[in-house]
Design a protein around this motif. Structure first.
Motif, PDB file in Angstrom:
ATOM      1  N   LEU A  69     -30.038 -68.272 -22.170  1.00  0.00           N
ATOM      2  CA  LEU A  69     -31.354 -68.513 -22.746  1.00  0.00           C
ATOM      3  C   LEU A  69     -32.456 -67.727 -22.055  1.00  0.00           C
ATOM      4  CD1 LEU A  69     -33.067 -70.000 -24.798  1.00  0.00           C
ATOM      5  CD2 LEU A  69     -33.186 -71.960 -23.223  1.00  0.00           C
ATOM      6  N   VAL A  70     -32.360 -67.538 -20.739  1.00  0.00           N
ATOM      7  CA  VAL A  70     -33.401 -66.770 -20.038  1.00  0.00           C
ATOM      8  C   VAL A  70     -33.495 -65.372 -20.644  1.00  0.00           C
ATOM      9  CG1 VAL A  70     -34.108 -65.734 -17.848  1.00  0.00           C
ATOM     10  CG2 VAL A  70     -33.222 -68.069 -17.893  1.00  0.00           C
ATOM     11  N   GLY A  71     -32.355 -64.728 -20.849  1.00  0.00           N
ATOM     12  CA  GLY A  71     -32.353 -63.401 -21.455  1.00  0.00           C
ATOM     13  C   GLY A  71     -32.821 -63.432 -22.893  1.00  0.00           C
ATOM     14  N   ASP A  72     -32.426 -64.458 -23.645  1.00  0.00           N
ATOM     15  CA  ASP A  72     -32.833 -64.554 -25.054  1.00  0.00           C
ATOM     16  C   ASP A  72     -34.348 -64.719 -25.184  1.00  0.00           C
ATOM     17  OD1 ASP A  72     -30.192 -64.356 -25.734  1.00  0.00           O
ATOM     18  OD2 ASP A  72     -29.907 -66.518 -26.051  1.00  0.00           O
ATOM     19  N   GLY A  80     -39.833 -62.892 -16.124  1.00  0.00           N
ATOM     20  CA  GLY A  80     -40.518 -63.849 -15.264  1.00  0.00           C
ATOM     21  C   GLY A  80     -41.010 -65.058 -16.032  1.00  0.00           C
ATOM     22  N   ALA A  81     -41.598 -64.825 -17.210  1.00  0.00           N
ATOM     23  CA  ALA A  81     -42.062 -65.936 -18.041  1.00  0.00           C
ATOM     24  C   ALA A  81     -40.886 -66.789 -18.491  1.00  0.00           C
ATOM     25  CB  ALA A  81     -42.831 -65.393 -19.242  1.00  0.00           C
ATOM     26  N   ALA A  82     -39.782 -66.129 -18.887  1.00  0.00           N
ATOM     27  CA  ALA A  82     -38.615 -66.866 -19.364  1.00  0.00           C
ATOM     28  C   ALA A  82     -38.046 -67.777 -18.282  1.00  0.00           C
ATOM     29  CB  ALA A  82     -37.551 -65.878 -19.838  1.00  0.00           C
ATOM     30  N   LEU A  83     -38.065 -67.327 -17.032  1.00  0.00           N
ATOM     31  CA  LEU A  83     -37.560 -68.157 -15.934  1.00  0.00           C
ATOM     32  C   LEU A  83     -38.373 -69.440 -15.794  1.00  0.00           C
ATOM     33  CD1 LEU A  83     -36.801 -65.436 -13.237  1.00  0.00           C
ATOM     34  CD2 LEU A  83     -35.125 -66.954 -14.299  1.00  0.00           C
ATOM     35  N   GLN A 127     -46.841 -66.786 -25.037  1.00  0.00           N
ATOM     36  CA  GLN A 127     -45.540 -67.182 -25.558  1.00  0.00           C
ATOM     37  C   GLN A 127     -44.928 -68.332 -24.765  1.00  0.00           C
ATOM     38  OE1 GLN A 127     -46.097 -66.090 -28.183  1.00  0.00           O
ATOM     39  NE2 GLN A 127     -44.666 -64.462 -28.770  1.00  0.00           N
ATOM     40  N   ALA A 128     -45.295 -68.477 -23.496  1.00  0.00           N
ATOM     41  CA  ALA A 128     -44.814 -69.621 -22.722  1.00  0.00           C
ATOM     42  C   ALA A 128     -45.304 -70.919 -23.354  1.00  0.00           C
ATOM     43  CB  ALA A 128     -45.290 -69.506 -21.276  1.00  0.00           C
TER      44      ALA A 128
END
Length: 754
Positions: free
Chosen positions: A352-355, A374-377, A416-417
């Protein structure tokens, strides 16, 4: 003789195992032998096997730089350029004259047909670099503060630095050589004539004023008097010359005002002393302005900016634009040391982090993949927060700081976060985008012990916190940030104030995704932000300075269904009942059966890798005590990142590639902190201005004329700029060049970043 079939990586590892500190350099091209981008070699050079493997994995063909200071070595560099500058022959003759056996010291034959003669420094002594200290053209000394390309290095064109002898056992520098290096040579250049001139128009008053500026007006009377006589002799005793000298003298405290100078001048005239006599007296007193030593309140400095100016490379520009050395006529190429673009270099992780990161990039007009990761993490870490516990009992809370220039795409990940958490029906885990006080942070955590705070203009926020005039409530924000970051699954008590009782928060998971420019962020921090541990709790991610604009491939307002579903799967991993308790700060998550899910190491070597990585970090802290505050939490940061990535894969354990991803990203962050602090954080205004000058020069192509530098630093006085430039040249951070135009006139002064 060295084995030329051995790779540079293996040679670097062998040297490190023998105790020599190394670092990667360019092996070819215009930057051959210079450190690789973003390598501040004096700090970075190391004997760490892990670091060396990482460097040569990134740059397999890199040449090997050998840090002489850390290795305790001094090298005589004998170059062979042509018959007029044959350092090999000249040093060979010196060894013969002193009865020294050349075979008794290790020798490296360089690809340019020169020789490097290796010696060990004397105990307790550190001879530095020097050029021309030993009589004979083509002989230079490389010691403390310098480096050479290491023996055994294979350059890009196949040429080799061939070793003869044993580099691990060089002799201590012999007395005769030590004496040659430490005994000053008699000047061989002619002194500048101070004969009287018929008109002050024949003297360059600006140059005289500049030269005078290198002499302390509070120096001893003889030096002060000699400088005054030199000015009058050089300007023909004009009133303009007197004004120049008066302006200089008035900066001191001993001899102030025009009256003093005028009276002194009248006394000379009254004694029948003419200009010719003064010129002679000036020469006798060593008042040649290019030779007066700088003296500051009773002690001499080894460096003379005037001498540095005279030692600047002088070039002549031909009509076709080519540049030639003014002395030899040799055509030269100007090397430009452009500021390397520091970009966090890492691939999308699986799951999911990559997606999430890919979707953010797909919706961007100025894609910033590193910032999207960074945002995905932080997004996935919030879904997993107060639930997933790493093998070391680490949580999934992260403080991520995205650094990029203004208007270069760092705002989209912030938006987007929020959009992803809202679309996933998790808006109750969105925190504030600004905190005005310590109490505000506590209030947010009381309502939302698990939350993500997307914060724009983060540098300005930190500036307000660390402002010396800030209230105690504002300055306490950094303290609670530090406390909550380390809370993991423990009970954390807040401070008690006169009107605020202390409260306990269990397993606080406050995540931050902040965005800022480099200068805005680093200049906001006091040096205390480093030592108190605030900075090293951040995961720094740097984006591209100018990402290529593209047409977005996806609608930024529509979050893909797959991302939403995966977010909810992670959030409800421990069940709906456990999820409902995550909004309460008094829930002991770790002590509640089924509320927390402890991950384990996968049996693929992940645990062993983390153990080795942790030991390497400890060794690095021991070897680089000046960087301890930047790297002390790198291992902990790595396992947090790995835990988030593993949770995003819906896995029960952390795989080897998860912890490798986390270690790589955490190590890059630590390196960015070290480099950013060096480039931006200063303890004095002078240091801050010097850092700014170097950044400006590198950002504008690596070279600038003095005039443009002065314009860019218009907030500084001209004298202060010149002093600062002289100091930067002394430290070999900048190089001064004088280029004579084909049309004649005064040469143009350029400064280049080294």
């Amino acid at each position: 003789m060295s084995d030329t079939t051995v790779s540079n990586r293996e040679t670097a590892l062998s040297l490190a195992a023998a105790g020599f500190s190394v670092f990667p350099c360019h092996s070819g091209g215009e930057k051959a032998k210079s450190p690789m981008p973003f390598i501040k070699w004096r700090e970075a050079s190391t004997t760490s096997e892990r670091q060396i493997l990482q460097w040569w994995q990134k740059w397999p063909d890199a040449a090997i730089g050998l840090d002489l200071a850390k290795s305790g070595l001094i090298v005589i560099d004998a170059d062979r350029h042509d018959e007029s500058a044959d350092g090999v022959e000249a040093f060979g003759q010196l060894m013969s004259d002193h009865g020294f056996d050349p075979d008794s010291a290790p020798l490296v034959a360089t690809p340019s047909q020169g020789n490097h003669h290796y010696f060990r420094q004397r105990p307790g002594e550190a001879l530095g670099n020097s050029e021309g200290a030993i009589r004979g053209k083509g002989i230079n000394v490389r010691g403390h503060g310098g480096y050479v390309i290491a023996p055994g290095t294979v350059m890009a064109d196949g040429r080799v630095y061939e070793l003869w002898g044993d580099i691990t056992d060089p002799p201590v520098i012999p007395d005769w050589l030590h004496g040659l290096i430490t005994t000053p040579l008699e000047p061989v250049r002619e002194r500048v004539s101070l004969s009287p001139t018929p008109s002050h128009e024949q003297a360059d008053l600006d140059e005289i004023a500049e030269l005078l500026g290198y002499i302390n007006p509070d120096s001893g009377y003889q030096d002060w008097l000699a400088a005054l006589m030199a000015v009058h002799a050089a300007t023909g005793g004009s009133s303009t010359g007197l004004a120049v000298a008066d302006d200089w003298s008035a900066r001191g405290s001993k001899y102030k005002g025009t009256k003093e100078l005028a009276a002194k001048w009248r006394s000379f005239k009254g004694q029948g002393v003419n200009l010719a006599t003064l010129a002679a007296l000036a020469r006798e007193n060593g008042a040649d302005l290019s030779a007066i030593a700088i003296k500051h309140r009773g002690h001499e400095h080894d460096y003379d900016p005037v001498e540095a100016a005279e030692a600047a490379r002088r070039l002549i520009e031909h009509h076709d634009g080519t540049l030639a050395d003014a002395e030899t006529g040799e055509v030269v190429q100007i090397e430009q040391n452009v500021q390397p673009e520091r970009v966090t270099n890492i691939d999308y992780p699986p799951g999911l982090v990559g997606d999430v990161a890919r979707w953010i990039v797909a919706t961007a007009r100025k894609p910033q993949p590193a910032l999207a990761i960074g945002a995905a993490l932080t997004i996935v870490g919030t879904a997993a927060g107060r639930q997933f516990m790493g093998p070391t009992e680490a949580g999934t809370a992260l403080y991520v700081l995205a650094l990029a220039p203004t208007g270069q795409g760092k705002d989209l990940p912030l938006k987007q976060a929020r959009r992803i958490l809202n679309a996933s029906s998790l808006p109750h885990h969105l925190g504030a985008d600004e905190f005005m006080s310590f109490s505000a942070v506590v209030n947010v955590l009381k309502r939302r012990p698990l939350c993500l705070c997307p914060m724009d203009e983060f540098g300005d926020f930190m500036r307000r916190i660390y402002d010396k005039r800030a209230s105690s409530h504002a300055r306490a924000i950094s303290k609670i940030f530090r406390t909550m970051w380390g809370g993991n699954f423990d009970e954390v008590s807040t401070a008690e104030w006169a009107e605020k009782e202390s409260i306990s928060i269990w397993a606080p998971h406050l995540s931050i995704f902040g965005a800022s420019t480099h200068e805005q962020f680093y200049t906001a921090l006091e040096s205390g932000a480093v030592s108190d541990g605030t900075l090293n709790r951040f995961l720094l991610i740097e984006g591209a300075k100018r990402p290529k604009p593209v047409k977005p491939k996806a609608d930024q307002f529509i979050v893909p269904r797959q991302i939403i579903d995966d977010m909810r799967i992670i959030y409800f991993r421990s069940g709906e009942m456990a999820a409902s308790n995550r909004i309460f700060p008094d829930t002991d998550i770790a002590g509640t059966p089924g509320a927390a899910f402890r991950m384990k190491w996968c049996a693929d070597g992940s645990e062993e890798f983390f153990a080795t990585f942790s030991r390497d970090i400890e060794n690095k802290m021991f070897a680089e005590p000046e960087n301890v505050d930047f790297i002390v939490r790198t291992a902990e940061m790595a396992v947090r990142i790995a835990t988030i990535v593993a949770a995003g894969r819906h896995n029960d354990s952390i795989r080897l590639d998860d912890i490798q991803f986390g270690a790589n990203l955490a190590m890059q962050s630590a390196d960015l902190m070290i480099a950013g602090a060096a480039d931006y954080m200063a303890e004095t205004d002078h240091q801050a201005n010097a850092q700014r000058v170097v950044r400006i020069i590198r950002e504008r192509g690596g070279r600038m004329v003095y005039r443009d530098i002065a314009r860019a630093m218009k907030h500084m006085k001209a004298r202060d700029i010149k002093d600062m430039m002289a100091g930067l040249c002394e430290m070999e951070i900048l190089r001064r060049e004088e280029i004579q135009k084909p049309s004649g006139g005064h040469p143009v002064v350029w400064f280049s970043a080294t």
